[in-house]
Design a protein around this motif. Structure first.
Motif, PDB file in Angstrom:
ATOM      1  N   LEU A 129      48.804  38.753  28.098  1.00  0.00           N
ATOM      2  CA  LEU A 129      49.367  39.686  29.064  1.00  0.00           C
ATOM      3  C   LEU A 129      48.428  40.859  29.318  1.00  0.00           C
ATOM      4  O   LEU A 129      48.244  41.296  30.457  1.00  0.00           O
ATOM      5  CB  LEU A 129      50.730  40.187  28.582  1.00  0.00           C
ATOM      6  N   LYS A 130      47.808  41.373  28.254  1.00  0.00           N
ATOM      7  CA  LYS A 130      46.864  42.485  28.421  1.00  0.00           C
ATOM      8  C   LYS A 130      45.661  42.063  29.252  1.00  0.00           C
ATOM      9  O   LYS A 130      45.150  42.825  30.070  1.00  0.00           O
ATOM     10  CB  LYS A 130      46.407  42.996  27.050  1.00  0.00           C
ATOM     11  N   TYR A 131      45.208  40.823  29.055  1.00  0.00           N
ATOM     12  CA  TYR A 131      44.076  40.319  29.838  1.00  0.00           C
ATOM     13  C   TYR A 131      44.445  40.247  31.318  1.00  0.00           C
ATOM     14  O   TYR A 131      43.597  40.407  32.198  1.00  0.00           O
ATOM     15  CB  TYR A 131      43.662  38.941  29.328  1.00  0.00           C
ATOM     16  N   GLY A 132      45.720  40.031  31.581  1.00  0.00           N
ATOM     17  CA  GLY A 132      46.178  39.956  32.959  1.00  0.00           C
ATOM     18  C   GLY A 132      46.296  41.296  33.650  1.00  0.00           C
ATOM     19  O   GLY A 132      46.547  41.348  34.860  1.00  0.00           O
ATOM     20  N   ILE A 133      46.115  42.396  32.922  1.00  0.00           N
ATOM     21  CA  ILE A 133      46.216  43.717  33.560  1.00  0.00           C
ATOM     22  C   ILE A 133      45.002  43.989  34.456  1.00  0.00           C
ATOM     23  O   ILE A 133      45.114  44.661  35.477  1.00  0.00           O
ATOM     24  CB  ILE A 133      46.383  44.822  32.491  1.00  0.00           C
ATOM     25  N   CYS A 134      43.846  43.453  34.100  1.00  0.00           N
ATOM     26  CA  CYS A 134      42.638  43.528  34.950  1.00  0.00           C
ATOM     27  C   CYS A 134      42.090  44.950  35.098  1.00  0.00           C
ATOM     28  O   CYS A 134      42.426  45.670  36.033  1.00  0.00           O
ATOM     29  CB  CYS A 134      42.896  42.949  36.335  1.00  0.00           C
ATOM     30  N   ASP A 135      41.223  45.328  34.173  1.00  0.00           N
ATOM     31  CA  ASP A 135      40.562  46.632  34.252  1.00  0.00           C
ATOM     32  C   ASP A 135      39.289  46.600  35.086  1.00  0.00           C
ATOM     33  O   ASP A 135      38.741  47.647  35.415  1.00  0.00           O
ATOM     34  CB  ASP A 135      40.212  47.139  32.841  1.00  0.00           C
ATOM     35  N   SER A 136      38.785  45.408  35.408  1.00  0.00           N
ATOM     36  CA  SER A 136      37.503  45.315  36.116  1.00  0.00           C
ATOM     37  C   SER A 136      37.726  45.164  37.621  1.00  0.00           C
ATOM     38  O   SER A 136      38.217  44.135  38.087  1.00  0.00           O
ATOM     39  CB  SER A 136      36.704  44.102  35.602  1.00  0.00           C
ATOM     40  N   TYR A 137      37.425  46.219  38.370  1.00  0.00           N
ATOM     41  CA  TYR A 137      37.499  46.183  39.829  1.00  0.00           C
ATOM     42  C   TYR A 137      36.138  46.616  40.364  1.00  0.00           C
ATOM     43  O   TYR A 137      35.719  47.756  40.165  1.00  0.00           O
ATOM     44  CB  TYR A 137      38.605  47.099  40.340  1.00  0.00           C
ATOM     45  N   LEU A 138      35.418  45.700  41.019  1.00  0.00           N
ATOM     46  CA  LEU A 138      34.024  45.919  41.394  1.00  0.00           C
ATOM     47  C   LEU A 138      33.885  46.198  42.886  1.00  0.00           C
ATOM     48  O   LEU A 138      34.624  45.644  43.706  1.00  0.00           O
ATOM     49  CB  LEU A 138      33.191  44.679  41.030  1.00  0.00           C
ATOM     50  N   PRO A 139      32.923  47.063  43.268  1.00  0.00           N
ATOM     51  CA  PRO A 139      32.725  47.356  44.696  1.00  0.00           C
ATOM     52  C   PRO A 139      32.291  46.117  45.471  1.00  0.00           C
ATOM     53  O   PRO A 139      31.469  45.337  44.999  1.00  0.00           O
ATOM     54  CB  PRO A 139      31.620  48.426  44.688  1.00  0.00           C
ATOM     55  N   PHE A 140      32.874  45.950  46.671  1.00  0.00           N
ATOM     56  CA  PHE A 140      32.585  44.848  47.597  1.00  0.00           C
ATOM     57  C   PHE A 140      32.990  43.472  47.048  1.00  0.00           C
ATOM     58  O   PHE A 140      32.825  42.473  47.714  1.00  0.00           O
ATOM     59  CB  PHE A 140      31.096  44.810  47.976  1.00  0.00           C
ATOM     60  N   ILE A 141      33.500  43.427  45.820  1.00  0.00           N
ATOM     61  CA  ILE A 141      33.863  42.150  45.201  1.00  0.00           C
ATOM     62  C   ILE A 141      35.352  42.108  44.871  1.00  0.00           C
ATOM     63  O   ILE A 141      36.031  41.127  45.126  1.00  0.00           O
ATOM     64  CB  ILE A 141      33.035  41.901  43.920  1.00  0.00           C
ATOM     65  N   GLY A 142      35.849  43.220  44.323  1.00  0.00           N
ATOM     66  CA  GLY A 142      37.241  43.250  43.892  1.00  0.00           C
ATOM     67  C   GLY A 142      37.373  42.829  42.445  1.00  0.00           C
ATOM     68  O   GLY A 142      36.522  43.138  41.610  1.00  0.00           O
ATOM     69  N   PHE A 143      38.421  42.107  42.118  1.00  0.00           N
ATOM     70  CA  PHE A 143      38.667  41.678  40.743  1.00  0.00           C
ATOM     71  C   PHE A 143      37.888  40.400  40.434  1.00  0.00           C
ATOM     72  O   PHE A 143      37.920  39.446  41.191  1.00  0.00           O
ATOM     73  CB  PHE A 143      40.149  41.397  40.527  1.00  0.00           C
ATOM     74  N   LYS A 144      37.168  40.432  39.329  1.00  0.00           N
ATOM     75  CA  LYS A 144      36.466  39.250  38.855  1.00  0.00           C
ATOM     76  C   LYS A 144      36.603  39.161  37.339  1.00  0.00           C
ATOM     77  O   LYS A 144      36.714  40.178  36.647  1.00  0.00           O
ATOM     78  CB  LYS A 144      34.977  39.279  39.226  1.00  0.00           C
ATOM     79  N   PHE A 145      36.575  37.945  36.833  1.00  0.00           N
ATOM     80  CA  PHE A 145      36.557  37.702  35.387  1.00  0.00           C
ATOM     81  C   PHE A 145      37.781  38.294  34.691  1.00  0.00           C
ATOM     82  O   PHE A 145      37.686  38.839  33.602  1.00  0.00           O
ATOM     83  CB  PHE A 145      35.273  38.264  34.763  1.00  0.00           C
ATOM     84  N   CYS A 146      38.939  38.209  35.339  1.00  0.00           N
ATOM     85  CA  CYS A 146      40.164  38.679  34.692  1.00  0.00           C
ATOM     86  C   CYS A 146      41.336  37.955  35.335  1.00  0.00           C
ATOM     87  O   CYS A 146      41.163  37.078  36.184  1.00  0.00           O
ATOM     88  CB  CYS A 146      40.321  40.196  34.823  1.00  0.00           C
ATOM     89  N   GLY A 147      42.527  38.316  34.923  1.00  0.00           N
ATOM     90  CA  GLY A 147      43.722  37.670  35.433  1.00  0.00           C
ATOM     91  C   GLY A 147      44.166  36.530  34.539  1.00  0.00           C
ATOM     92  O   GLY A 147      43.444  36.105  33.637  1.00  0.00           O
TER      93      GLY A 147
END
Length: 275
Positions: A129-147
């Motif tokens: 569940l914690k991994y699904g919170i998604c702390d990584s939000y990258l410019p021009f890309i959005g969310f990657k390597f999470c969820g």
């Protein structure tokens, strides 16, 4: 007058240079716009995640977890809610479902009650569940390597909120500060009914418009007065500042909930519960 060849060449060179300069300026302004939009969204998501981490610690049976899709919405496959049906020390069992007919808790409740016997139960660890919170939000890309994927065939989802019905949950919406120092902060409550007890600021120059008297009633989720605002003058944008306020579940309660909103630089607005 007819241009000579040297003048024609100079004219063409100047024209090309102007086009390059204008394109460069356009690209610079375009980049700035994208960067500002990214910073504001990243800050909003960071505050959202702070809230979810806090709510996850107090997760209860019958809470609703809300999901957002990371890879494009597919109505035939994607879940956007899950009801918590069982909690152990290390795991959480949920029943995910898709509900697109509103966001009011009573409507979600009614839908879940009518469909719960047909819904698949899934068990996840708290780490999942914690991994699904998604702390990584990258410019021009959005969310990657999470969820997380609730089933192998599903798109990846992120946890965007948890509705705990047994305590207040105040969420920060926006703050507007103009050049004269006037400010307007909007917030809303998605938990139980509460009373604001007091409010204070770290900058001595800040004065609040007290249109309400303490204790000030803030309604529960979905009620008419669940949205509320704090406004005032004297906010110096060149300095970092904080405001804190305290709420209770009823005027006789001894359990206090304290919240802090920090304005740190141009983009960062940090809102958190501090007790």
């Amino acid at each position: 007058m007819k241009l000579t060849k040297p003048k024609v060449y100079r004219f063409l060179i100047v024209t090309v240079i102007l086009i390059i300069v204008c394109f460069g300026l356009f690209q610079t302004e375009s980049f700035k716009e994208h960067y500002r939009a990214y910073k504001w969204k990243a800050n909003r998501l960071s505050n959202q995640n702070l809230q979810v981490y806090s709510e996850l610690k107090d997760l209860n049976k019958n809470d609703y977890i809300k999901f957002e899709n990371l890879e494009g919405f597919n109505v035939n496959k994607t879940y956007n809610y899950a009801r918590v049906v069982r909690i152990t020390k290390d795991s959480v069992s949920i029943k995910p479902f898709l509900f697109m007919n509103g966001i009011k808790l009573k409507d979600i409740d009614n839908y879940y009650d009518s469909e719960k016997d047909n819904l698949k139960e899934i068990t996840l660890s708290f780490d999942d569940l914690k991994y699904g919170i998604c702390d990584s939000y990258l410019p021009f890309i959005g969310f990657k390597f999470c969820g997380l994927q609730l089933l192998n065939s599903e798109e990846k989802l992120r946890l965007s909120s948890i509705n705990n019905s047994n305590e207040p949950i105040i969420r920060f919406s926006d703050i507007n500060i103009n050049e004269s120092g006037k400010f307007y902060i909007s917030m809303y409550n998605v938990g139980q009914e509460i009373y604001m007890q007091n409010i204070k600021a770290s900058q001595d120059s800040i004065r609040f418009f007290q249109k309400f008297k303490f204790p000030y009633l803030i309604g529960k989720k979905d009620s008419r007065n669940s949205h509320f605002a704090v406004a005032g003058v004297g906010w110096n944008q060149s300095e970092d500042a904080e405001i804190e306020f305290t709420v209770v579940t009823d005027t006789l309660s001894t359990k206090f909930y304290r919240y802090r909103l920090s304005a740190l630089g141009e983009f960062t607005r940090k809102f958190e519960r501090i007790n």
